[in-house]
Every structure is written in structure tokens, then in C-alpha cells.
Design an enzyme around this catalytic site. Structure first.
Site, PDB file in Angstrom:
ATOM      1  N   ASP A  13       0.705  -1.270  -0.038  1.00  0.00           N
ATOM      2  CA  ASP A  13      -0.073   0.144  -0.045  1.00  0.00           C
ATOM      3  C   ASP A  13       0.800   1.207   0.043  1.00  0.00           C
ATOM      4  OD1 ASP A  13      -2.289  -1.703   0.060  1.00  0.00           O
ATOM      5  OD2 ASP A  13      -2.254  -1.748   2.403  1.00  0.00           O
ATOM      6  N   GLU A  14       1.872   1.200  -0.508  1.00  0.00           N
ATOM      7  CA  GLU A  14       2.812   2.399  -0.589  1.00  0.00           C
ATOM      8  C   GLU A  14       2.255   3.624  -1.804  1.00  0.00           C
ATOM      9  OE1 GLU A  14       3.846  -0.681  -1.213  1.00  0.00           O
ATOM     10  OE2 GLU A  14       5.317  -1.137   0.321  1.00  0.00           O
ATOM     11  N   LYS A  16       2.053   2.225  -5.207  1.00  0.00           N
ATOM     12  CA  LYS A  16       2.492   1.431  -6.414  1.00  0.00           C
ATOM     13  C   LYS A  16       1.644   2.082  -7.696  1.00  0.00           C
ATOM     14  CE  LYS A  16       2.369  -2.471  -4.269  1.00  0.00           C
ATOM     15  NZ  LYS A  16       2.056  -1.950  -2.969  1.00  0.00           N
ATOM     16  N   GLY A  40      -4.629  -4.144  -3.874  1.00  0.00           N
ATOM     17  CA  GLY A  40      -5.472  -3.209  -4.245  1.00  0.00           C
ATOM     18  C   GLY A  40      -4.676  -1.916  -4.511  1.00  0.00           C
ATOM     19  N   HIS A  41      -4.764  -1.383  -5.769  1.00  0.00           N
ATOM     20  CA  HIS A  41      -3.851  -0.315  -6.383  1.00  0.00           C
ATOM     21  C   HIS A  41      -4.642   0.666  -6.627  1.00  0.00           C
ATOM     22  CE1 HIS A  41      -0.266  -3.325  -7.107  1.00  0.00           C
ATOM     23  NE2 HIS A  41      -0.670  -3.411  -5.959  1.00  0.00           N
ATOM     24  N   THR A  42      -4.888   1.694  -6.118  1.00  0.00           N
ATOM     25  CA  THR A  42      -5.568   2.946  -6.233  1.00  0.00           C
ATOM     26  C   THR A  42      -4.870   3.882  -7.200  1.00  0.00           C
ATOM     27  OG1 THR A  42      -5.982   2.674  -3.726  1.00  0.00           O
ATOM     28  CG2 THR A  42      -7.069   4.587  -5.060  1.00  0.00           C
ATOM     29  N   GLN A 223       1.822  -5.992  -3.245  1.00  0.00           N
ATOM     30  CA  GLN A 223       2.602  -6.206  -2.105  1.00  0.00           C
ATOM     31  C   GLN A 223       3.654  -5.455  -1.658  1.00  0.00           C
ATOM     32  OE1 GLN A 223       1.464  -9.554  -3.318  1.00  0.00           O
ATOM     33  NE2 GLN A 223      -0.431  -8.319  -2.920  1.00  0.00           N
ATOM     34  N   ALA A 298      -7.725  -0.461   0.715  1.00  0.00           N
ATOM     35  CA  ALA A 298      -8.206  -0.205  -0.627  1.00  0.00           C
ATOM     36  C   ALA A 298      -9.494  -1.316  -0.794  1.00  0.00           C
ATOM     37  CB  ALA A 298      -7.159  -0.062  -1.723  1.00  0.00           C
ATOM     38  N   ARG A 304      -5.441   0.287   8.614  1.00  0.00           N
ATOM     39  CA  ARG A 304      -4.126   0.310   8.509  1.00  0.00           C
ATOM     40  C   ARG A 304      -3.252   0.275   9.867  1.00  0.00           C
ATOM     41  NH1 ARG A 304      -3.826   2.637   2.426  1.00  0.00           N
ATOM     42  NH2 ARG A 304      -4.617   0.974   1.434  1.00  0.00           N
ATOM     43  N   SER A 411       5.635  12.698  -4.035  1.00  0.00           N
ATOM     44  CA  SER A 411       4.030  12.434  -4.252  1.00  0.00           C
ATOM     45  C   SER A 411       3.501  13.323  -3.052  1.00  0.00           C
ATOM     46  CB  SER A 411       3.701  10.829  -4.226  1.00  0.00           C
ATOM     47  OG  SER A 411       2.202  11.176  -4.405  1.00  0.00           O
TER      48      SER A 411
HETATM   49  P1  GDP Z   1      -0.744   0.454  -3.516  1.00  0.00           P
HETATM   50  O1  GDP Z   1      -1.473  -0.784  -3.007  1.00  0.00           O
HETATM   51  O2  GDP Z   1       0.624   0.547  -3.253  1.00  0.00           O
HETATM   52  O3  GDP Z   1      -1.024   0.882  -4.926  1.00  0.00           O
HETATM   53  O4  GDP Z   1      -1.283   1.506  -2.786  1.00  0.00           O
HETATM   54  P2  GDP Z   1      -3.084   1.717  -2.154  1.00  0.00           P
HETATM   55  O5  GDP Z   1      -3.805   2.233  -3.470  1.00  0.00           O
HETATM   56  O6  GDP Z   1      -3.256   0.640  -1.473  1.00  0.00           O
HETATM   57  O7  GDP Z   1      -2.890   2.724  -0.962  1.00  0.00           O
HETATM   58  C1  GDP Z   1      -2.267   4.234  -1.393  1.00  0.00           C
HETATM   59  C2  GDP Z   1      -3.219   4.907  -1.202  1.00  0.00           C
HETATM   60  O8  GDP Z   1      -2.724   6.335  -0.785  1.00  0.00           O
HETATM   61  C3  GDP Z   1      -4.361   5.355  -2.060  1.00  0.00           C
HETATM   62  O9  GDP Z   1      -5.467   5.519  -1.511  1.00  0.00           O
HETATM   63  C4  GDP Z   1      -3.944   6.445  -2.802  1.00  0.00           C
HETATM   64  O10 GDP Z   1      -4.795   7.090  -3.667  1.00  0.00           O
HETATM   65  C5  GDP Z   1      -3.124   7.302  -1.874  1.00  0.00           C
HETATM   66  N1  GDP Z   1      -2.196   8.059  -2.195  1.00  0.00           N
HETATM   67  C6  GDP Z   1      -1.238   7.630  -3.306  1.00  0.00           C
HETATM   68  N2  GDP Z   1      -0.202   8.618  -2.991  1.00  0.00           N
HETATM   69  C7  GDP Z   1      -0.479   9.495  -2.210  1.00  0.00           C
HETATM   70  C8  GDP Z   1      -0.017  11.010  -1.646  1.00  0.00           C
HETATM   71  O11 GDP Z   1       1.048  11.509  -2.205  1.00  0.00           O
HETATM   72  N3  GDP Z   1      -0.653  11.560  -0.677  1.00  0.00           N
HETATM   73  C9  GDP Z   1      -1.835  11.076  -0.404  1.00  0.00           C
HETATM   74  N4  GDP Z   1      -2.453  11.754   0.800  1.00  0.00           N
HETATM   75  N5  GDP Z   1      -2.590  10.048  -0.657  1.00  0.00           N
HETATM   76  C10 GDP Z   1      -1.818   9.232  -1.700  1.00  0.00           C
HETATM   77  P1  IMO Z   2      -0.994  -4.281  -2.406  1.00  0.00           P
HETATM   78  O1  IMO Z   2      -0.652  -4.471  -3.892  1.00  0.00           O
HETATM   79  C1  IMO Z   2      -1.041  -4.535   1.973  1.00  0.00           C
HETATM   80  C2  IMO Z   2      -1.064  -8.663   3.662  1.00  0.00           C
HETATM   81  C3  IMO Z   2      -2.325  -9.385   4.145  1.00  0.00           C
HETATM   82  C4  IMO Z   2      -1.534 -10.110   5.219  1.00  0.00           C
HETATM   83  C5  IMO Z   2      -0.699 -10.907   4.334  1.00  0.00           C
HETATM   84  C6  IMO Z   2      -1.022 -12.080   3.734  1.00  0.00           C
HETATM   85  O2  IMO Z   2      -2.155  -3.419  -2.328  1.00  0.00           O
HETATM   86  O3  IMO Z   2       0.249  -3.439  -1.684  1.00  0.00           O
HETATM   87  P2  IMO Z   2      -2.457 -12.863   1.633  1.00  0.00           P
HETATM   88  O4  IMO Z   2      -3.957 -12.505   1.487  1.00  0.00           O
HETATM   89  O5  IMO Z   2      -1.484 -12.219   0.723  1.00  0.00           O
HETATM   90  O6  IMO Z   2      -2.257 -14.145   2.094  1.00  0.00           O
HETATM   91  O7  IMO Z   2      -2.266 -11.967   3.024  1.00  0.00           O
HETATM   92  O8  IMO Z   2      -0.331  -9.703   3.584  1.00  0.00           O
HETATM   93  N1  IMO Z   2      -1.286  -8.278   2.075  1.00  0.00           N
HETATM   94  C7  IMO Z   2      -1.222  -7.105   1.966  1.00  0.00           C
HETATM   95  N2  IMO Z   2      -1.004  -5.870   2.737  1.00  0.00           N
HETATM   96  N3  IMO Z   2      -1.235  -4.410   0.562  1.00  0.00           N
HETATM   97  C8  IMO Z   2      -1.159  -5.580  -0.050  1.00  0.00           C
HETATM   98  O9  IMO Z   2      -1.257  -5.369  -1.374  1.00  0.00           O
HETATM   99  C9  IMO Z   2      -1.332  -6.909   0.520  1.00  0.00           C
HETATM  100  N4  IMO Z   2      -1.627  -8.262  -0.059  1.00  0.00           N
HETATM  101  C10 IMO Z   2      -1.434  -8.950   1.097  1.00  0.00           C
HETATM  102  O10 IMO Z   2      -2.938  -7.980   5.002  1.00  0.00           O
HETATM  103  O11 IMO Z   2      -1.075  -9.446   6.447  1.00  0.00           O
HETATM  104 MG    MG Z   3      -2.926  -1.412  -1.907  1.00  0.00          MG
END
Ligand code: GDP
Ligand code: IMO
Ligand code: MG
Length: 426
Positions: A13-14, A16, A40-42, A223, A298, A304, A411
Site C-alpha cells: 500500500d505504498e 504503487k 488493491g492499487h488505487t 504487496q 483499498a 491500517r 508524491s
Molecule cells: P498500492 O497498493 O501500493 O497501489 O497503494 P494503495 O492504493 O493500496 O494505497 C495508497 C493510498 O494512498 C491510495 O488511497 C492512494 O490514492 C493514496 N495516495 C497515493 N499517493 C498519495 C500521496 O502522495 N498523498 C496522499 N495523501 N495519498 C496518496
Molecule cells: P498491495 O499490492 C498490504 C497482507 C495481508 C496479510 C498478508 C498475507 O495493495 O500493496 P494474503 O492474502 O496475501 O495471504 O495476506 O499480506 N497483504 C497486503 N497488505 N497491501 C497488499 O497489497 C497486500 N496483500 C497482502 O494483509 O497481512
Molecule cells: Mg494496496
């Protein structure tokens, strides 16, 4: 031609998805190499927000080929939901997406097994996303899996039944009754038919062919490094190699073809699910980061866990991945803090540790922090580094010194446009 790899350096959830979308116009091909609908990539642009799970985040730009690689595990039902929603928003899915025949299928009973395994672990549960990820990769490694390419085989139904029966036997051994998956199964087979409308490919040949033609490929990780099955906080990890090497096995590209490795991290740190998190904050500061950063899953909506940035873990992740450029996300979330902290070492049993230890679970870890002044300036409307407050740029310079790697993108918000490319971006 080289392939560039973009991956998460923390616990997922960085951000990506956002950065893949931003960088896609510079590439011809975007390919996911591991994970499945646990991701879950937003993405946000033009006032709209999209969450992608199995489909690469290059899908919204124009003209690129998007590939789901052999290292991915695919749930036909969830794939169909995701793809149909994208079709409705105007993406010509069947034209732009190709799927590896070698990607493994998540069966309805894999999801049931995921839940049963978690229940059997009791308090020691991993806190998985419940999408059947672990059981599907288990079947892949134990050579019992079904692959996308198998769906067109005449004996597919028999092979499905054999796999399902094995799962039912495992469930019985865990003391679980036979689950009622009839409705799910019917939807699954319908979704398999939908999947067959796509270009099912030998993606390793396709990608290497693109490289020979001089096309540029971006590999998208899911991940994060600390969730990698080998190098993460085992057993509280996912079941795939989330690190850079995973791009080689998950797409069939040779190690010598890897070019830039973009490592994505948040200005702080989060984790969902169970497992160790040395810099986790249980206080008001942690709650503030969660509220300002909207730190809720997401896909699952789970809260989190939040904490300060952990440079011990980040240095480890940079080493394992061979990161060439760092991308710092969510800088704006810390805009209003009086001070910010970065963990530079762990104190364990009176010793100062800077190499990420074998096992951090159950250890009494006291993070050693460097505290710096906050910048107390809203940055989300800023478009260049020149506008940014000095205290923030000092924080960035401190991180670059500690991590010995350039930070090339900053960002400052979730939207595509809220992305500042620095002069050192390659
Ligand atoms: P991913 O799984 O690495 O693609 O990340 P996620 O989508 O799960 O989580 C990142 C969250 O932070 C999402 O809700 C994005 O819309 C949001 N986001 C991404 N970059 C930024 C940023 O620079 N600032 C803020 N406030 N939100 C961000
Ligand atoms: P993105 O790509 C954050 C975590 C789960 C759990 C562990 C194992 O959006 O960054 P799993 O269902 O893979 O067997 O769960 O990994 N986890 C994530 N945490 N972002 C993700 O994906 C994740 N995918 C799995 O919460 O701790
Ligand atoms: Mg995510």
C-alpha cells in the site's frame, strides 16, 4: 532493451498503482508479475478513483499493452468483476490486456481453505485478505495447480473436480464440514468462459519479443518487500516473491535485462494484518497519521496500522531489490506535524542493531529515532521542488544520505497530477 521494475519497499500500500499510472506513458508494456486480488492499487485522475486488483495499473493510459504474468494468481470471478467495471468506464479491455497461460487459477475452494487455515491458526493468524492466495500458491508449488491455459483442455472439468476433492479432503482433516460452493462454482465456470475471450498468451515469449523489438517494459509489483515469502517478516507474509527477483520468475525475463528498479515508500509506514511492526504507534500520533492519510485498506476496508518510517527495514529492502531510485509517497500526510521521526536503528537486549534481524516477531524492539522539525506547510498543491519548504527538503536529504539512494519522485497527493519529478529522475 531493459525492463524496469517498480515495487513496494514496506508492507504494501505504498502507492504503487498511482506511480505506475504516472510512469506508463514512457513505456510500451506494463506487466504484473506476482500476487493476485490480495492487491488493491488505487489510481486517481479527472476527479475519479479506481482500485485495481489483478489488472496492471497501466490500463488507463493509451496504447500500452498490459500483461498479467505467469507469476500472478487469478480468480476468474474477481477478474471478471474488475474487467467488466473497466469496460464500462470505456477501457477496451480485450484489446489492451493479455493474460499468461501459465498464471495459476484461484478456485472457490482455495478461498474456503484460506479461511480455514486462518481459523486453525487462532490467535496466530496472519490476517490474510481471504482471497485464497496462500492455498493457490501452495498448489502451484506442490504441483497440483490449475493454470489459465488449462481451461481450454478437454479434461478441464475433471481436473477441476480432482483439485476440488483434494481441497475438500484437506478441509475435512481440519475438522471443517464440506462447504456449499455450488453457487460460487457456477459463477466461477461462467467467469472462466469470460476469461477465454481474452488473448491468453505465452507471455515470456511475448515480452522477450517486445524487448528484441526495442520496446520498453515496466514491471509492476504487488504487496511489498517486507511481505515477501523469503525476505519478509515470515510467517506474516504473503505467498509470493514480491522482490525484484520475482519479476524474473513472474514474467520470464532474465536477470541481466533488469534496468531501473523503482522502490516506492511512504514518508511514514503502515501495515495491515498481523505480524511485527517495530515502529508502530499506538498513540494519538498513529491515529492522526491514519486519519490524515486515510489509512484503510483499498479492498478490505481494514484499518491500517501506522508508524514512523523504518530505515532499518528500508535499507534491507533497498539491498534485496537493488533499488536504483526511490519514490517517496504521501509526503503531504505529514504536513502538519511539529516534528517527524525516522527510525535509524533498533535497540534489542541492550544492543544497537542496524541490519534487519532474522526474526523480529516476539522481540522487544526499541526503535532509535532521529527527530526533525516538521514543515508545517500544506504541500498538496505544489508542483515543483522549488516551492517546497526547507524543512521538508532537509528531511528528504536526510533520507537520501541514510539510504544512500536518490529520491527521484515526491508524491504530494493521491491524484496523478500531484507528483513531483525531481531533476535526478532517470
Ligand atoms: P498500492 O497498493 O501500493 O497501489 O497503494 P494503495 O492504493 O493500496 O494505497 C495508497 C493510498 O494512498 C491510495 O488511497 C492512494 O490514492 C493514496 N495516495 C497515493 N499517493 C498519495 C500521496 O502522495 N498523498 C496522499 N495523501 N495519498 C496518496
Ligand atoms: P498491495 O499490492 C498490504 C497482507 C495481508 C496479510 C498478508 C498475507 O495493495 O500493496 P494474503 O492474502 O496475501 O495471504 O495476506 O499480506 N497483504 C497486503 N497488505 N497491501 C497488499 O497489497 C497486500 N496483500 C497482502 O494483509 O497481512
Ligand atoms: Mg494496496
Amino acid at each position: 532493451m531493459k525492463v524496469d521494475v517498480l515495487l513496494g519497499l514496506q508492507w504494501g500500500d505504498e502507492g504503487k498503482g498511482k506511480v505506475v499510472d504516472v510512469l506508463t506513458p514512457r513505456y510500451d508494456v506494463v506487466a504484473r508479475f506476482q500476487g493476485g486480488p490480495n492487491a488493491g492499487h488505487t489510481l486517481e485522475f479527472d476527479g475519479k478513483k479506481y482500485v485495481l486488483r489483478s489488472i496492471p495499473s497501466g490500463i488507463f493510459q493509451h496504447g500500452q499493452v498490459n500483461i498479467i504474468g505467469n507469476g500472478v494468481v487469478l480468480d476468474p470471478i474477481l477478474f471478471r468483476e474488475e474487467a467488466e467495471a473497466l469496460e464500462q468506464s470505456g477501457v477496451d479491455m480485450k484489446k489492451v490486456l493479455k493474460i499468461s497461460k501459465k498464471a495459476h487459477l484461484i478456485l472457490p475452494t482455495h478461498r474456503v481453505l484460506d479461511a480455514a487455515n486462518e481459523a486453525a491458526k487462532g490467535a496466530g493468524k496472519i490476517g490474510t485478505t481471504g482471497k485464497g492466495i496462500g492455498p493457490t500458491y501452495t498448489d502451484k508449488i506442490s504441483r497440483n495447480g490449475l493454470r489459465v491455459g488449462d481451461t481450454i483442455a478437454p479434461n478441464f472439468h475433471d481436473r477441476y473436480a480432482a483439485a476440488k476433492n483434494k481441497h475438500l479432503a484437506t478441509l475435512a482433516s481440519l475438522g471443517m464440514p464440506d462447504p456449499d460452493v455450488a453457487e460460487l462454482e457456477a459463477r466461477w465456470f461462467d467467469a472462466v468462459k469470460y476469461l477465454q475471450q481474452y488473448d491468453l498468451v505465452d507471455s515470456e515469449h511475448l515480452i522477450n519479443g517486445y524487448l528484441r523489438e526495442g520496446k520498453k517494459v515496466l514491471c509492476e509489483g504487488a504487496q511489498g518487500t517486507m511481505l515477501d515469502v523469503d525476505f519478509g517478516s515470515y510467517p506474516f507474509v504473503t505467498s509470493s516473491n514480491t522482490v525484484c527477483a520475482g519479476a524474473c520468475t513472474g514474467l520470464g525475463v532474465a536477470p541481466r535485462t533488469i534496468g531501473e528498479v523503482y522502490g516506492i515508500f511512504k514518508a511514514y509506514c503502515t501495515r495491515v494484518g498481523s505480524g511485527p511492526f517495530p515502529t508502530e504507534l499506538f498513540d494519538e500520533t498513529g491515529s492522526r497519521i491514519r486519519a490524515i492519510g486515510h489509512e484503510y485498506g483499498a479492498v478490505t476496508g481494514r484499518e491500517r496500522r501506522c508508524g514512523w518510517i523504518d530505515l532499518v527495514a528500508l535499507k534491507y529492502a533497498i539491498m534485496i531489490n537493488g533499488v536504483t531510485q526511490l519514490i517517496m509517497m504521501k509526503s503531504d500526510v505529514l504536513d502538519d506535524f511539529d516534528t517527524v521521526k525516522a527510525c535509524t536503528a533498533y535497540r534489542i537486549n541492550g544492543e544497537t542493531v542496524t541490519d534487519f534481524p532474522y526474526d523480529v516477531d516476539g522481540l522487544e524492539i526499541e526503535p532509535v529515532y532521529t527527530e526533525m522539525p516538521g514543515w508545517k506547510t500544506p504541500m498538496s498543491a505544489m508542483t515543483s521542488e522549488e516551492e517546497m519548504p526547507k524543512a521538508f527538503l532537509d528531511y528528504v536529504a536526510f533520507l537520501e544520505r541514510e539510504l544512500e539512494t536518490p529520491i527521484t519522485i515526491l508524491s504530494v497527493g493521491p491524484d496523478r497530477a500531484q507528483t513531483i519529478e525531481r531533476k535526478n529522475f532517470k
